[in-house]
Design a protein around this motif. Structure first.
Motif, PDB file in Angstrom:
ATOM      1  N   LEU A 351       0.832  -1.207   0.000  1.00 34.89           N
ATOM      2  CA  LEU A 351       0.000   0.000   0.000  1.00 34.89           C
ATOM      3  C   LEU A 351       0.863   1.252   0.000  1.00 34.89           C
ATOM      4  N   ALA A 352       1.969   1.223   0.723  1.00 37.33           N
ATOM      5  CA  ALA A 352       2.876   2.378   0.722  1.00 37.33           C
ATOM      6  C   ALA A 352       3.445   2.616  -0.670  1.00 37.33           C
ATOM      7  N   VAL A 353       3.822   1.550  -1.345  1.00 40.12           N
ATOM      8  CA  VAL A 353       4.383   1.685  -2.700  1.00 40.12           C
ATOM      9  C   VAL A 353       3.345   2.226  -3.672  1.00 40.12           C
ATOM     10  N   THR A 354       2.136   1.661  -3.659  1.00 44.92           N
ATOM     11  CA  THR A 354       1.131   2.078  -4.639  1.00 44.92           C
ATOM     12  C   THR A 354       0.677   3.506  -4.408  1.00 44.92           C
ATOM     13  N   SER A 355       0.592   3.932  -3.159  1.00 42.12           N
ATOM     14  CA  SER A 355       0.178   5.306  -2.877  1.00 42.12           C
ATOM     15  C   SER A 355       1.189   6.307  -3.419  1.00 42.12           C
ATOM     16  N   ALA A 356       2.465   6.060  -3.143  1.00 44.44           N
ATOM     17  CA  ALA A 356       3.501   6.959  -3.650  1.00 44.44           C
ATOM     18  C   ALA A 356       3.581   6.898  -5.168  1.00 44.44           C
ATOM     19  N   THR A 357       3.327   5.721  -5.738  1.00 47.58           N
ATOM     20  CA  THR A 357       3.325   5.577  -7.192  1.00 47.58           C
ATOM     21  C   THR A 357       2.210   6.404  -7.833  1.00 47.58           C
ATOM     22  N   ALA A 358       1.027   6.389  -7.211  1.00 43.61           N
ATOM     23  CA  ALA A 358      -0.087   7.186  -7.729  1.00 43.61           C
ATOM     24  C   ALA A 358       0.259   8.668  -7.719  1.00 43.61           C
ATOM     25  N   ALA A 359       0.884   9.127  -6.644  1.00 46.70           N
ATOM     26  CA  ALA A 359       1.289  10.533  -6.563  1.00 46.70           C
ATOM     27  C   ALA A 359       2.292  10.864  -7.659  1.00 46.70           C
ATOM     28  N   GLU A 360       3.217   9.943  -7.934  1.00 47.71           N
ATOM     29  CA  GLU A 360       4.222  10.164  -8.965  1.00 47.71           C
ATOM     30  C   GLU A 360       3.584  10.224 -10.353  1.00 47.71           C
ATOM     31  N   LEU A 361       2.612   9.358 -10.604  1.00 44.47           N
ATOM     32  CA  LEU A 361       1.910   9.371 -11.889  1.00 44.47           C
ATOM     33  C   LEU A 361       1.166  10.685 -12.106  1.00 44.47           C
ATOM     34  N   CYS A 362       0.467  11.153 -11.061  1.00 41.88           N
ATOM     35  CA  CYS A 362      -0.256  12.429 -11.170  1.00 41.88           C
ATOM     36  C   CYS A 362       0.707  13.582 -11.419  1.00 41.88           C
ATOM     37  N   ALA A 363       1.822  13.590 -10.711  1.00 37.90           N
ATOM     38  CA  ALA A 363       2.777  14.689 -10.832  1.00 37.90           C
ATOM     39  C   ALA A 363       3.401  14.742 -12.224  1.00 37.90           C
ATOM     40  N   THR A 364       3.876  13.611 -12.716  1.00 35.51           N
ATOM     41  CA  THR A 364       4.557  13.606 -14.013  1.00 35.51           C
ATOM     42  C   THR A 364       3.589  13.885 -15.163  1.00 35.51           C
ATOM     43  N   SER A 365       2.370  13.344 -15.080  1.00 32.18           N
ATOM     44  CA  SER A 365       1.412  13.586 -16.160  1.00 32.18           C
ATOM     45  C   SER A 365       0.998  15.055 -16.208  1.00 32.18           C
ATOM     46  N   THR A 366       0.920  15.690 -15.052  1.00 30.48           N
ATOM     47  CA  THR A 366       0.577  17.113 -15.010  1.00 30.48           C
ATOM     48  C   THR A 366       1.685  17.956 -15.616  1.00 30.48           C
ATOM     49  N   VAL A 367       2.927  17.583 -15.368  1.00 36.24           N
ATOM     50  CA  VAL A 367       4.056  18.297 -15.987  1.00 36.24           C
ATOM     51  C   VAL A 367       4.012  18.139 -17.504  1.00 36.24           C
ATOM     52  N   MET A 368       3.739  16.931 -17.981  1.00 38.03           N
ATOM     53  CA  MET A 368       3.631  16.710 -19.426  1.00 38.03           C
ATOM     54  C   MET A 368       2.541  17.581 -20.045  1.00 38.03           C
ATOM     55  N   THR A 369       1.437  17.744 -19.310  1.00 42.61           N
ATOM     56  CA  THR A 369       0.299  18.496 -19.845  1.00 42.61           C
ATOM     57  C   THR A 369       0.542  19.995 -19.818  1.00 42.61           C
ATOM     58  N   TYR A 370       0.885  20.521 -18.622  1.00 37.11           N
ATOM     59  CA  TYR A 370       0.942  21.967 -18.436  1.00 37.11           C
ATOM     60  C   TYR A 370       2.307  22.590 -18.710  1.00 37.11           C
ATOM     61  N   ASP A 371       3.359  21.780 -18.755  1.00 32.81           N
ATOM     62  CA  ASP A 371       4.693  22.348 -18.948  1.00 32.81           C
ATOM     63  C   ASP A 371       5.348  21.944 -20.256  1.00 32.81           C
ATOM     64  N   ILE A 372       4.746  20.990 -20.969  1.00 36.76           N
ATOM     65  CA  ILE A 372       5.298  20.613 -22.273  1.00 36.76           C
ATOM     66  C   ILE A 372       4.257  20.819 -23.373  1.00 36.76           C
ATOM     67  N   TYR A 373       3.110  20.161 -23.256  1.00 36.86           N
ATOM     68  CA  TYR A 373       2.117  20.217 -24.323  1.00 36.86           C
ATOM     69  C   TYR A 373       1.488  21.605 -24.463  1.00 36.86           C
ATOM     70  N   ALA A 374       0.969  22.138 -23.353  1.00 38.71           N
ATOM     71  CA  ALA A 374       0.236  23.404 -23.432  1.00 38.71           C
ATOM     72  C   ALA A 374       1.103  24.592 -23.863  1.00 38.71           C
ATOM     73  N   PRO A 375       2.309  24.770 -23.291  1.00 42.86           N
ATOM     74  CA  PRO A 375       3.074  25.952 -23.699  1.00 42.86           C
ATOM     75  C   PRO A 375       3.860  25.798 -24.992  1.00 42.86           C
ATOM     76  N   TYR A 376       4.306  24.584 -25.356  1.00 42.50           N
ATOM     77  CA  TYR A 376       5.239  24.433 -26.462  1.00 42.50           C
ATOM     78  C   TYR A 376       4.697  23.674 -27.671  1.00 42.50           C
ATOM     79  N   ILE A 377       3.780  22.780 -27.451  1.00 48.29           N
ATOM     80  CA  ILE A 377       3.277  21.977 -28.572  1.00 48.29           C
ATOM     81  C   ILE A 377       1.975  22.548 -29.126  1.00 48.29           C
ATOM     82  N   ARG A 378       1.033  22.858 -28.259  1.00 50.37           N
ATOM     83  CA  ARG A 378      -0.244  23.385 -28.725  1.00 50.37           C
ATOM     84  C   ARG A 378      -0.777  24.442 -27.756  1.00 50.37           C
ATOM     85  N   PRO A 379      -0.236  25.647 -27.812  1.00 51.34           N
ATOM     86  CA  PRO A 379      -0.771  26.732 -26.987  1.00 51.34           C
ATOM     87  C   PRO A 379      -2.242  26.977 -27.321  1.00 51.34           C
ATOM     88  N   GLY A 380      -3.009  27.236 -26.320  1.00 50.65           N
ATOM     89  CA  GLY A 380      -4.426  27.456 -26.535  1.00 50.65           C
ATOM     90  C   GLY A 380      -5.213  26.186 -26.719  1.00 50.65           C
TER      91      GLY A 380
END
Length: 600
Positions: A351-380
């Motif tokens: 349970l400790a592993v899966t909880s931290a893993t879920a947090a890591e998945l949310c964090a990295t996917s948000t970076v991909m969305t808001y810090d790579i795709y939105a500003p550099y690939i498809r603004p707007g």
């Protein structure tokens, strides 16, 4: 280690896949309830990525406790107790707890200057431009890569040690169910999973504590534990401890480790500013109980149970490599409760592993969305596109975590040149951590003094202010279902139905003055916690060469019990109290649907 794989491989596969599937199905059900009975919809990127900035302090605290409780937290804190005695659990707990309180200060500052940012990288982009943003994206993913490898390989090693499950299979399978339920419900599902994980976490830790200090005839009381630790100090004296005792705070290794844990995972974005700080403070104080209670119980038990013939590899006991791998807790669990103890520890660690893993998945996917795709690939990009990218990001990082786990496991099992024995020694770790934080601090402070800038933070405070205000979410089919979307006077907000940071019941309005007060308060509390936990308590005890008496050790155990009960209340019971009105309303409407009296 010899004799540790007390459970069958079938149990290993059952835990990895069974618990994961259970949480996936649970999150699907909860998401359907959320869609029907609340205005929070998974079609909103704000809801999926940041839980509509509407998470209350108790649930934030729960998420912090869950996300910071890795398998390594439970195993290495116990190993510190095994290696250094009573100072080990304290050193692990105190160092990291102060760090969480320092994060509260950081969270308050971020919320002052970018209240609706989804990631701290967005703030860097708006404030300093593209080049620093790209540099920090690299660092963010490098960190995520290292953290992911630690999570997956640590979890796989634990499952393998206790069940004999193939380590490659464990490394690949662990992240998959976590990714599934994160895909279903986004950050809010991760938070709800965190809550359930944490309830089990405290339940199992309390089970072990009562077993060791109250009921089990192998130990059964603090008094007997004390006598056995006194004898252990004579038979196996601790190098670097006063008189080789397990009952002293004069311990070189434990003192070094406390500093390492202080200087060596943020969920502040998921709430409004005031609740972020409260959540960090509540979570930090509650988290302290996890390594303290676990290590004081399982770490010290692993020392005194070496006298028991059922101890793994008796009479030789654990090797230094097995101790470095965090296996004292496993040895104690199976000696105390045989297969039942090993199973309980396996569930706890998974349970400790899966909880931290879920947090890591949310964090990295948000970076991909808001810090790579939105500003550099498809603004707007539209909200629908961003939501799709966030989903894709979760899948991508799930695959990366399973490949990482496979490669690192392969390297570990084939005697890589860089070994845990050489890199986990006290002084190399201390030197590396001091250099990393020291050099960065020198650069930051020197650069600010040489090139000062009077920046007004207007751009960062405007982040997502327009886009989130336009994110329309369909009205809830049940009126008045969520009290959390009402303003401080209990009147429905004109923005109800939108995902733009609804006002939260019982929380003051986040005016600039209130934000400044929140930051000052967080700074004062963090400073006080540092002084108390890092100086006033350990330094006099260490400097005086104090060795605990039986009364002193009993007090130590009682304090650990009290703190664990406090932690359980703070993050298991208090969140339910916070959401009592919403839960009551939702259950009322579920009952109305079941009895045929609800809206069609």
């Amino acid at each position: 280690m010899p004799g540790t794989a007390i459970l069958s491989q079938g149990v290993g596969y059952g835990v990895v896949l069974g618990i994961g599937c259970f949480f996936t199905l649970l999150m699907i059900g909860l998401t359907k309830l959320q869609t029907r009975y609340t205005p929070m919809k998974m079609t909103s990127i704000s809801e999926f990525a940041s839980a509509s900035h509407s998470v209350k302090p108790g649930l934030i605290a729960c998420a912090i406790v869950s996300s910071w409780t890795w398998a390594a937290t439970l195993l290495q804190s116990s190993a510190m107790g095994y290696k250094t005695g009573i100072y080990g659990p304290y050193s692990y707990a105190a160092g990291a707890t102060v760090q969480i309180f320092l994060f509260a200060v950081n969270a308050a500052k971020i919320k002052m200057n970018a209240p609706k940012a989804h990631t701290f990288l967005e703030v860097i982009r708006v404030r300093w431009g593209t080049f620093p943003h790209v540099v920090f994206i690299f660092f963010a993913f490098a960190t995520a890569f290292l953290v992911s490898s630690m999570l997956i390989t640590g979890g796989a090693a634990t499952v393998t040690d206790l069940t004999g499950m193939n380590p490659y299979a464990a490394a690949i399978l662990i992240p998959i169910p976590v990714a599934l339920y994160t895909l279903v419900g986004g950050l809010r599902s991760s938070l709800l999973a965190d809550y359930i994980h944490t309830v089990f976490l405290f339940g199992i830790i309390l089970l072990f504590m009562f077993e060791v200090f109250v009921t089990n005839d192998k130990i059964g009381s603090p008094s007997k534990m004390y006598d056995m630790l006194v004898q252990a100090g004579k038979d196996w004296p601790v190098s670097g401890n006063k008189d080789g005792s397990y009952l002293t705070f004069q311990s070189k290794s434990a003192g070094i480790f406390m500093v390492l844990n202080l200087i060596g995972n943020l969920r502040a974005i998921a709430s409004v500013p005031s609740t972020a700080v409260k959540g960090y403070m509540l979570g930090g104080s509650a988290w302290l109980s996890i390594p303290l209670g676990m290590a004081a119980t399982m770490g010290l038990s692993a020392v005194v149970l070496k006298y028991d013939p059922s101890y793994p590899n008796y009479p030789i006991g654990l090797t230094s490599a097995e101790v470095a791998a965090g296996l004292p807790a496993a040895a104690a669990a199976q000696t105390l409760l045989k297969a039942g103890g090993a199973a309980a520890l396996l569930v706890l660690l998974f349970l400790a592993v899966t909880s931290a893993t879920a947090a890591e998945l949310c964090a990295t996917s948000t970076v991909m969305t808001y810090d790579i795709y939105a500003p550099y690939i498809r603004p707007g990009a539209s909200e629908k596109e961003l939501l799709l990218v966030d989903h894709v990001g979760i899948v991508v990082w799930c695959v990366v975590m399973a490949i990482i786990g496979w490669l690192v496991t392969a390297a570990t099992l084939n005697d890589g040149a860089i070994t845990m024995e050489t890199t986990f020694q006290d002084y190399p770790m201390l030197c590396g951590n001091l250099l990393s934080i020291g050099i960065a601090s020198i650069i930051a402070f020197t650069g600010s003094l040489i090139w000062p800038e009077n920046y007004d933070w207007v751009e960062t405070r405007a982040l997502h202010a327009h886009t989130e205000a336009s994110e329309i979410v369909p009205e809830s089919p049940v009126e008045g279902v969520d009290d959390d979307l009402k303003n401080e006077k209990g009147v429905a907000s004109p923005d109800q139905g939108r995902s733009a940071a609804p006002s939260i019941e019982g929380v003051e309005l986040d005016t600039p003055e209130h934000l400044r007060k929140t930051h000052r308060f967080a700074t004062v509390v963090a400073t006080c916690m540092f002084v108390i936990l890092m100086i006033l308590i350990p330094v006099p005890l260490a400097a005086s060469g104090w060795i605990s008496t039986k009364v002193g050790f009993t007090t130590y155990v009682v304090i650990a019990f009290i703190w664990v009960f406090y932690g359980a209340f703070a993050v298991c019971i208090y969140p339910i109290w916070e959401y009592r009105k919403s839960l009551s309303t939702i259950f009322g409407h579920i009952w109305a649907d079941v009895t045929g009296k609800g809206k069609k």
